[in-house]
Design an enzyme around this catalytic site. Structure first.
Site, PDB file in Angstrom:
ATOM      1  N   HIS B  28       0.796  -1.262  -0.343  1.00 13.67           N
ATOM      2  CA  HIS B  28       0.150   0.241   0.027  1.00 13.67           C
ATOM      3  C   HIS B  28       1.177   0.950  -0.006  1.00 13.67           C
ATOM      4  O   HIS B  28       1.097   1.782   0.804  1.00 13.67           O
ATOM      5  CB  HIS B  28      -0.693  -0.068   1.462  1.00 13.67           C
ATOM      6  CG  HIS B  28      -2.215  -1.463   1.337  1.00 13.67           C
ATOM      7  ND1 HIS B  28      -1.133  -2.720   1.451  1.00 13.67           N
ATOM      8  CD2 HIS B  28      -2.802  -1.260   0.835  1.00 13.67           C
ATOM      9  CE1 HIS B  28      -2.468  -3.790   1.518  1.00 13.67           C
ATOM     10  NE2 HIS B  28      -3.348  -2.915   1.208  1.00 13.67           N
ATOM     11  N   ASP B 150      -9.760   7.404   8.531  1.00 14.65           N
ATOM     12  CA  ASP B 150     -10.689   7.326   8.472  1.00 14.65           C
ATOM     13  C   ASP B 150     -10.721   5.923   8.755  1.00 14.65           C
ATOM     14  O   ASP B 150     -12.218   6.148   9.776  1.00 14.65           O
ATOM     15  CB  ASP B 150     -11.170   7.879   6.762  1.00 14.65           C
ATOM     16  CG  ASP B 150     -10.723   8.783   6.710  1.00 14.65           C
ATOM     17  OD1 ASP B 150      -9.867   8.952   5.019  1.00 14.65           O
ATOM     18  OD2 ASP B 150     -10.666  10.034   6.521  1.00 14.65           O
ATOM     19  N   HIS B 253      -4.377   3.915  -2.578  1.00 15.13           N
ATOM     20  CA  HIS B 253      -4.069   2.856  -1.304  1.00 15.13           C
ATOM     21  C   HIS B 253      -3.004   1.912  -1.945  1.00 15.13           C
ATOM     22  O   HIS B 253      -2.646   1.862  -0.891  1.00 15.13           O
ATOM     23  CB  HIS B 253      -5.852   2.826  -1.861  1.00 15.13           C
ATOM     24  CG  HIS B 253      -6.075   1.940  -0.390  1.00 15.13           C
ATOM     25  ND1 HIS B 253      -5.693   2.040   0.651  1.00 15.13           N
ATOM     26  CD2 HIS B 253      -6.316   0.195  -0.151  1.00 15.13           C
ATOM     27  CE1 HIS B 253      -5.406   1.364   1.943  1.00 15.13           C
ATOM     28  NE2 HIS B 253      -6.019  -0.036   1.419  1.00 15.13           N
ATOM     29  N   GLU B 428     -16.845  -3.524  26.284  1.00 13.91           N
ATOM     30  CA  GLU B 428     -16.358  -5.158  26.260  1.00 13.91           C
ATOM     31  C   GLU B 428     -14.720  -4.999  24.948  1.00 13.91           C
ATOM     32  O   GLU B 428     -13.954  -5.633  25.746  1.00 13.91           O
ATOM     33  CB  GLU B 428     -17.083  -6.117  26.011  1.00 13.91           C
ATOM     34  CG  GLU B 428     -18.179  -5.693  26.175  1.00 13.91           C
ATOM     35  CD  GLU B 428     -19.281  -5.857  26.455  1.00 13.91           C
ATOM     36  OE1 GLU B 428     -18.881  -5.067  24.975  1.00 13.91           O
ATOM     37  OE2 GLU B 428     -20.699  -6.017  27.430  1.00 13.91           O
ATOM     38  N   HIS B 461     -28.754 -13.894  26.269  1.00 14.94           N
ATOM     39  CA  HIS B 461     -27.511 -13.949  27.167  1.00 14.94           C
ATOM     40  C   HIS B 461     -26.642 -15.542  27.311  1.00 14.94           C
ATOM     41  O   HIS B 461     -25.545 -15.904  28.544  1.00 14.94           O
ATOM     42  CB  HIS B 461     -27.537 -13.675  28.184  1.00 14.94           C
ATOM     43  CG  HIS B 461     -28.390 -11.977  28.519  1.00 14.94           C
ATOM     44  ND1 HIS B 461     -28.854 -11.939  27.370  1.00 14.94           N
ATOM     45  CD2 HIS B 461     -27.457 -10.402  29.597  1.00 14.94           C
ATOM     46  CE1 HIS B 461     -28.874 -10.859  27.640  1.00 14.94           C
ATOM     47  NE2 HIS B 461     -28.113  -9.759  28.701  1.00 14.94           N
TER      48      HIS B 461
END
Lengths: 658, 658
Positions: B28, B150, B253, B428, B461
């Site tokens: 890149h 970004d 890129h 988390e 859960h």
């Protein structure tokens, strides 16, 4: 509907919630006590819905993202006629329609399965996006309301979906934030100092802050939000556990209250009734709100008679003819719009799809392309998306690499929702969650770059444990096709799985056309539907069965040639989908597994799960570590995922056995 | 260092990057061309580091979160003396120190493994948090710089970590945002309309926006950032692929440039050298920057001679004595501070830990507690954290339920960093990523509520595929202990695994004390270290082996009793850690697996992976679907995870075999 009515109606929610939590000795009373006022105003005055036709396509959606407060929603569903009082009494018990967190498909009136923090918010953004797209095609017109709390806004996914909703100006999305300053660990200031208002303004949202116990303020805020050209976040300042002795504290979040607490609360609010009892006048007040909502329902159907909207026939979930609306089959007619919408709601494929796929398969079989399966997928979807406008696709900023956008597809943006492609940005989690995969939704997930075949990008970009992780998820069909034909066959299967998501693990690197090794001349049979099938039979006495998926089938075929040359009869089983194979008859499975042969599996990933098919003593050729950065052919050699290594392992095993 | 020098130095980065990408035909180039100016100013003027002592504890950290632009960093590491030119020529090749994305531990000077978007940002927040904590204890004093693009800011994790950093006022954290308005799919406005400045202000950050090609502006912004009392986001407006023909477009890129492109660029910048050649004057300019950095290094060690800082002896990675700094062993001394810091850097356990654990084990063996393993974990860690100040813990807003905070622990907040507990909020992903698990870091992940044993909270859960997913991750030790003793043993093992993360899957519900069924009287042996061991031997001829983990070992023991009563000799293997078992000798494994017996596995999760141990024909008792909402004992019955069902399945199998 005056304030005194609204108060009683909200208190009915509060006491039903408490009574159910007490009876179950499990659940979360704090949120329903805090948000009862906001919910009452929303359902009583604004939400368009119909308990008699709960799947009415043009209803407003209400998503309880903070699903732990499920009793808030269940209480309302009882008061508006969706569920019985017995369901509330069975809260959180086996077989009830009132599980700990709301579950889509189980309970009439529940729009989304929620509980994992932020998922409901994502689902709501997906619904609002859906409305934006469909309103262009069918003049669908409804709002999506989502209720959430502090924790939901701390989760990363809240950023992804809020940013997306702001970018796409999803103005029919209205979020009601239970802004009570309390988290489980204590005051939210223990862990968070975000300025939520500023944050959502940065996303391009309309933001409002109100007293969440002030009925007029709630009404005004919702009305303003409906007029906004942007999605709206209404920060409702509330008191968690309001009216209880634990009001305003984290201890109100879960745990049942003491009997004394509840007694005091009944006295304070003058609610002198038995548990689960709601007085007639309050019940009637709630019934009236349903009548209001139903009027809109009826109007929605009657609008069809207006000349200028002749083509727009909103559909009910129970069929086309609605005597109650005065609409007859004759005046409803069967316009193109209507038939098309009904087809999509029923998840019927267009009539020509079978033909399109059959023709393409024939082409592929003649062409025998050696190409990456991501390209094969693009080849199939390029045609399908032309015939199926309901296929809405996108990519998280890897459109070209994922092969997910096709020439004829228009991009959806805030100036034009009539396309079918979403540039999701680098928001993978939002992209997946918007499509509601926890809810048995028929979504095709495309995961390209599926192994060390990625090559030089190295171990951070090479999936390893991913296939195992995905295959372990109940109800998800994981496909790893070996070539263009298998890719097409797997897409065909996914189209038929109306209640399951499907996942396609696709190669970046080119793979050879494998079906040419299949002896049978009949190309029309879908071999992939068996999950695993004999791609090449052995030409000598069967001694070895090699199982492989995706890009490794090629290696299996090469190994087979070498083994056969040594006089070792070898069969190749291509296995594009484990779950489908597990669903076959015992006879079929026994024939394929052939426990008398030496068994080998080749897959450039974790061994996890393969021993179910190859047995404890089977040979697994794959990855034991993370990958490396190098050209992919070098990597396959380095990690011994090669025909020669297969041959070596098999020969060692043969010596060991003899 | 004047502008002309800086320009040449930046161009050296640009051409080395291009040359390496061309040679590899992979990589890149766009980012290094765009961010070369910012990186040059940072390394030349500000970053404190020393290539001769790259692990110097008090160095500034530089994290390249946008790791795809790895050639930017590798070029600098060559120019400052960390790696050789041959490594650049071997970019992205097998065995090189220059893989596609930077890898911590592989390449000197690389501080974090990056590539997955947002992970490097999280790692940097973790490092800045670490600095904040250690500066209180050891007067550690350095900055953490992180470079990102970004896409990194679109990822959900960016929200979690930025919000956390703002809340904790991590003012030594300076982010350099490559604000080039380009993503892979095209202009960022295709998918994102965020106001990044406003967003980060909402998190409590200091925000600046500069021209990323203006050397003075870059310097000024970094100086201002260093003075700020908050973390700083510097939005550097840059042009991706600057000076190339593809400047300012997404095509810059990735993908190699054409030879013509490169020729033009060399002419434009007057860089008339062979590939990989850097002229002496530019090399010398870079060398001078290293001298500057080394002066700070030397000063840092010399400061010890100042009276007021006698106790503060920064340590080098190579030991204590540094001739180059004029510091001798004598003047360095061996203060308590120094010895303690050195101990932590070497990951040595305090001398008393073995004794603490042995005493506690004795207590537990006498007490034989029937308690949830989450409580057992709390019991062990309560003691350990008192002796090990390097154990920094936290929870994502479930402190009480996770059993992760102990009485003596102080909370870390922006007014006081001297504690050892972090309220992570509902973040988390941030919590896990801050601790850098991709980098062989010795982290203990605590996952409580590990099955349908959660009960009423229901399927959203209840973990199902999670154990399989986690066990498939290379180098992660997944522990699912059956009782208090196994929990303690597993913690002891995790403390010794210096280069591996460990994960504890712990029950919410109480479990019975299982070790009482073990016949041997010697309590000191750590049985869990074998991964799997015979908990109860059969008292008759061995016919059945039952494997189980965690809360299901209890069910196995109950089933064994019933089977023995029927005259069926049954052995129980408790299996707290698959990976440890896989590491045992073939003899040990064969003895435990005992392929001659009927094999059963009991685990309240997915079957995925179990057949490696129980064989293709083994009996798996566990979950095939998502869970349900009900009291947990009801759920175990409902899903047939019970002793009676085990007995039934075994008896059916016996009939079938006979």
């Amino acid at each position: 509907m005056n304030h005194s009515h609204l108060k009683s109606m909200a208190n009915a929610i509060r006491f039903l919630s408490i009574d159910a939590v007490q009876k179950a000795n499990s659940g979360h009373p704090g949120m329903p006590l805090g948000m009862a006022d906001v919910a009452t105003v929303l359902f009583a005055k604004y939400l368009n819905h119909n308990p008699d036709d709960s799947k009415w396509f043009n209803r407003d959606r209400f998503v309880l993202s903070n699903g732990h407060g499920s009793m808030l929603l269940y209480s309302i569903l009882y008061l508006t006629g969706y569920i019985s009082i017995d369901e509330l009494k069975n809260f959180r018990q086996m077989g009830s329609k009132t599980p700990g967190h709301p579950e889509f498909g189980l309970t009439s009136g529940v729009e989304a399965t929620t509980g994992p923090l932020g998922q409901g918010f994502a689902a709501a953004v997906g619904m609002a996006l859906d409305e934006s797209i469909l309103k262009k095609q069918f003049r669908i017109n409804h709002y999506t309301y989502v209720m959430l709390g502090d924790g939901y806004l701390m989760e990363g996914i809240s950023h992804e979906v809020a940013s997306l909703a702001g970018h796409l100006k999803l103005n029919k999305l209205i979020a009601l934030f239970d802004d009570n300053d309390i988290s489980i660990d204590g005051a939210t200031c223990l862990s968070c100092s975000d300025d939520v208002e500023k944050r959502f303004l940065a996303y391009g949202w309309n933001v409002d802050e109100i007293d969440g116990h002030d009925f007029d303020a709630i009404s005004f805020a919702i009305e303003q939000a409906k007029k906004s050209g942007k999605p709206t976040m209404i920060c409702c300042k509330t008191i968690i556990g309001k009216f209880s002795s634990r009001a305003g504290t984290s201890s109100a979040h879960s745990d049942a209250f003491s009997e004394e607490d509840i007694k005091q609360m009944r006295e304070k609010l003058n609610w002198n009734y038995e548990p689960f009892h709601v007085p007639e006048d309050v019940k009637n007040a709630w019934k009236k709100t349903v009548e209001r909502a139903k009027q809109n329902y009826t109007m929605s159907f009657q609008r069809v008679t207006r000349k200028e909207e002749k083509e727009w026939i909103p559909v009910s979930s129970t069929g086309m003819t609605r005597e109650s609306t005065g609409m007859t089959e004759e005046n409803a007619g069967m316009t193109g719009y209507h038939a098309e919408l009904q087809r999509r709601l029923d998840k019927h494929l267009p009539d020509n799809i079978a033909g399109v796929l059959a023709d393409l398969k024939k082409q592929i079989c003649e062409l025998m392309p050696n190409e990456a399966t991501r390209s094969s997928f693009g080849r199939v979807m390029e045609l399908l998306t032309e015939s199926m406008p309901e296929l809405i696709g996108g990519s998280a900023d890897l459109t070209g690499s994922n092969c997910t956008k096709y020439q004829h597809m228009q991009v959806i943006n805030s100036n034009n929702y009539s396309g079918s492609y979403v540039h999701y940005g680098v928001r993978e989690h939002a992209m997946a969650a918007c499509m509601n995969a926890l809810m048995k939704q028929q979504v095709m997930y495309v995961m390209t770059h599926d192994s060390i075949g990625v090559g030089e990008d190295g171990p951070t970009h090479q999936p390893m444990e991913h296939l195992a992780s995905l295959r372990a998820i109940p109800n998800l069909y994981v496909f790893r096709p070996a070539d263009a034909v298998e890719t097409l066959e797997c897409v065909s299967i996914a189209l038929e799985k109306k209640e399951s998501p499907a996942l396609f693990a696709l190669s970046r690197q080119n793979v050879s056309y494998m079906r040419k090794f299949y002896s049978d001349i009949d190309q029309s049979a879908n071999l992939s539907k068996f999950g695993a099938y004999i791609l090449c039979e052995c030409s000598k006495k069967l001694k070895v069965t090699i199982f492989a998926t995706g890009s490794e089938v090629e290696i299996a075929v090469e190994a087979r040639e070498k083994l056969q040359e040594k006089g070792i009869g070898t069969r190749i089983v291509s296995m594009p989908c484990w779950r489908l194979f597990d669903e076959q008859s015992d006879e079929y499975k026994a024939a394929i597994l052939n426990n008398d042969s030496i068994k080998v599996a080749i897959e450039a990933g974790s061994e996890m799960g393969w021993h179910k098919y190859i047995g404890s003593n089977g040979i697994f050729i794959g990855m034991k570590s993370f990958g490396e950065s190098a050209p992919y052919k070098t990597l396959y050699e380095h990690f011994n995922i090669s025909a020669d290594h297969v041959v070596k392992c098999v020969c060692e095993k043969l010596v060991y056995i003899q």
